[in-house]
Design a protein around this motif. Structure first.
Motif, PDB file in Angstrom:
ATOM      1  N   UNK A  95       0.854  -1.187   0.000  1.00  0.00           N
ATOM      2  CA  UNK A  95       0.000   0.000   0.000  1.00  0.00           C
ATOM      3  C   UNK A  95       0.891   1.237   0.000  1.00  0.00           C
ATOM      4  N   UNK A  96       0.627   2.154  -0.923  1.00  0.00           N
ATOM      5  CA  UNK A  96       1.351   3.417  -0.910  1.00  0.00           C
ATOM      6  C   UNK A  96       0.343   4.556  -0.857  1.00  0.00           C
ATOM      7  N   UNK A 140      -3.726   8.204  -4.231  1.00  0.00           N
ATOM      8  CA  UNK A 140      -3.220   9.542  -4.526  1.00  0.00           C
ATOM      9  C   UNK A 140      -4.365  10.551  -4.505  1.00  0.00           C
ATOM     10  N   UNK A 141      -4.016  11.797  -4.195  1.00  0.00           N
ATOM     11  CA  UNK A 141      -4.954  12.900  -4.351  1.00  0.00           C
ATOM     12  C   UNK A 141      -4.605  13.600  -5.654  1.00  0.00           C
ATOM     13  N   UNK A 142      -5.590  14.012  -6.418  1.00  0.00           N
ATOM     14  CA  UNK A 142      -5.308  14.557  -7.742  1.00  0.00           C
ATOM     15  C   UNK A 142      -4.465  15.828  -7.736  1.00  0.00           C
ATOM     16  N   UNK A 184      10.814  16.795 -15.925  1.00  0.00           N
ATOM     17  CA  UNK A 184      10.183  15.939 -16.921  1.00  0.00           C
ATOM     18  C   UNK A 184      11.029  14.685 -17.107  1.00  0.00           C
ATOM     19  N   UNK A 185      10.724  13.647 -16.342  1.00  0.00           N
ATOM     20  CA  UNK A 185      11.443  12.389 -16.438  1.00  0.00           C
ATOM     21  C   UNK A 185      10.464  11.285 -16.808  1.00  0.00           C
ATOM     22  N   UNK A 186      10.924  10.064 -16.874  1.00  0.00           N
ATOM     23  CA  UNK A 186      10.086   8.994 -17.408  1.00  0.00           C
ATOM     24  C   UNK A 186       9.662   7.957 -16.373  1.00  0.00           C
ATOM     25  N   UNK A 187       9.683   8.308 -15.096  1.00  0.00           N
ATOM     26  CA  UNK A 187       9.246   7.348 -14.098  1.00  0.00           C
ATOM     27  C   UNK A 187       7.725   7.227 -14.157  1.00  0.00           C
ATOM     28  N   UNK A 188       7.231   6.051 -13.822  1.00  0.00           N
ATOM     29  CA  UNK A 188       5.795   5.810 -13.867  1.00  0.00           C
ATOM     30  C   UNK A 188       5.365   5.039 -12.627  1.00  0.00           C
ATOM     31  N   UNK A 189       4.096   5.148 -12.306  1.00  0.00           N
ATOM     32  CA  UNK A 189       3.545   4.422 -11.161  1.00  0.00           C
ATOM     33  C   UNK A 189       3.241   2.988 -11.565  1.00  0.00           C
ATOM     34  N   UNK A 190       3.223   2.099 -10.589  1.00  0.00           N
ATOM     35  CA  UNK A 190       2.895   0.700 -10.853  1.00  0.00           C
ATOM     36  C   UNK A 190       1.718   0.292  -9.989  1.00  0.00           C
ATOM     37  N   UNK A 191       1.101  -0.794 -10.358  1.00  0.00           N
ATOM     38  CA  UNK A 191      -0.003  -1.328  -9.574  1.00  0.00           C
ATOM     39  C   UNK A 191      -1.316  -0.640  -9.878  1.00  0.00           C
ATOM     40  N   UNK A 192      -2.255  -0.834  -8.976  1.00  0.00           N
ATOM     41  CA  UNK A 192      -3.588  -0.255  -9.100  1.00  0.00           C
ATOM     42  C   UNK A 192      -3.573   1.133  -8.461  1.00  0.00           C
ATOM     43  N   UNK A 193      -3.980   2.129  -9.225  1.00  0.00           N
ATOM     44  CA  UNK A 193      -3.989   3.513  -8.742  1.00  0.00           C
ATOM     45  C   UNK A 193      -5.403   3.890  -8.312  1.00  0.00           C
ATOM     46  N   UNK A 194      -5.519   4.393  -7.089  1.00  0.00           N
ATOM     47  CA  UNK A 194      -6.799   4.857  -6.555  1.00  0.00           C
ATOM     48  C   UNK A 194      -6.710   6.363  -6.345  1.00  0.00           C
ATOM     49  N   UNK A 195      -7.662   7.107  -6.878  1.00  0.00           N
ATOM     50  CA  UNK A 195      -7.676   8.557  -6.697  1.00  0.00           C
ATOM     51  C   UNK A 195      -8.628   8.888  -5.553  1.00  0.00           C
ATOM     52  N   UNK A 196      -8.117   9.632  -4.590  1.00  0.00           N
ATOM     53  CA  UNK A 196      -8.905  10.044  -3.435  1.00  0.00           C
ATOM     54  C   UNK A 196      -9.375  11.477  -3.637  1.00  0.00           C
ATOM     55  N   UNK A 197     -10.665  11.664  -3.700  1.00  0.00           N
ATOM     56  CA  UNK A 197     -11.217  13.002  -3.816  1.00  0.00           C
ATOM     57  C   UNK A 197     -11.749  13.420  -2.450  1.00  0.00           C
TER      58      UNK A 197
END
Length: 180
Positions: free
Chosen positions: A60-61, A90-92, A155-168
């Protein structure tokens, strides 16, 4: 990655000591979340996918910057674990989750940027901090130079992994906005 390797050396003995019926959960906030993902990858390297699939329940992150440079969104599956092993929240408007990625991390702090790419003007969800940030940046003579330098290095090329959940957030959370 150096910090993750040092951390892995410290916790490896505890991973080795886990009983057959015990499971592991990795989690963290911000940099700690990124370290959790890197620890998972180091566990995959050290123990293999079978061990990780058997012993790790989930990672969990919360608001963590991305740490993987593979363009493949299924990077975890490439290592033999399901994408659902990592759940990121994540929060938007959080700039930290955009660091080191192709997405402008400064944007959420200042809202929209005018067509010249420098001038800031607030829009989007009302936030008490945004007008203050806008006023500070517009009064700072170094803002255009900072903005251009940040765009070049951020501006780099890192990306997130796994399932992304947006918290509003609940609209009442920003009660201060109504007073401002």
């Amino acid at each position: 990655m150096g910090v993750a390797r040092d951390l892995f050396k410290d916790v490896k003995q505890y991973i080795d000591w886990t009983a057959p019926s015990h499971k592991i959960v990795l989690n963290g906030h911000s940099v700690g979340g990124s370290l959790s993902i890197l620890l998972l990858l180091l566990m995959l390297q050290e123990y293999g996918a079978d061990f990780v699939n058997r012993k790790v329940i989930r990672v969990y992150t919360f608001g963590s910057p991305p740490v993987v440079t593979m363009k493949n969104k299924d990077v975890l599956e490439a290592f033999g674990v399901p994408t659902t092993m990592v759940h990121s929240y994540v929060q938007p408007w959080d700039p930290i989750v955009r660091l080191f990625s192709e997405i402008d991390a400064v944007y959420p702090l200042v809202s929209d940027v005018a067509e010249d790419g420098v001038t800031v003007w607030p829009s989007g969800p009302p936030r008490a901090l945004r007008p203050l940030t806008k006023a500070i940046l517009e009064s700072w003579d170094g803002w255009p130079r900072f903005r251009e330098n940040f765009r070049g290095t951020g501006n780099q090329t890192f990306t997130s992994v796994g399932v992304q959940h947006i918290l509003l957030p609940d609209p009442t959370r920003y009660l201060a906005d109504r007073f401002v």
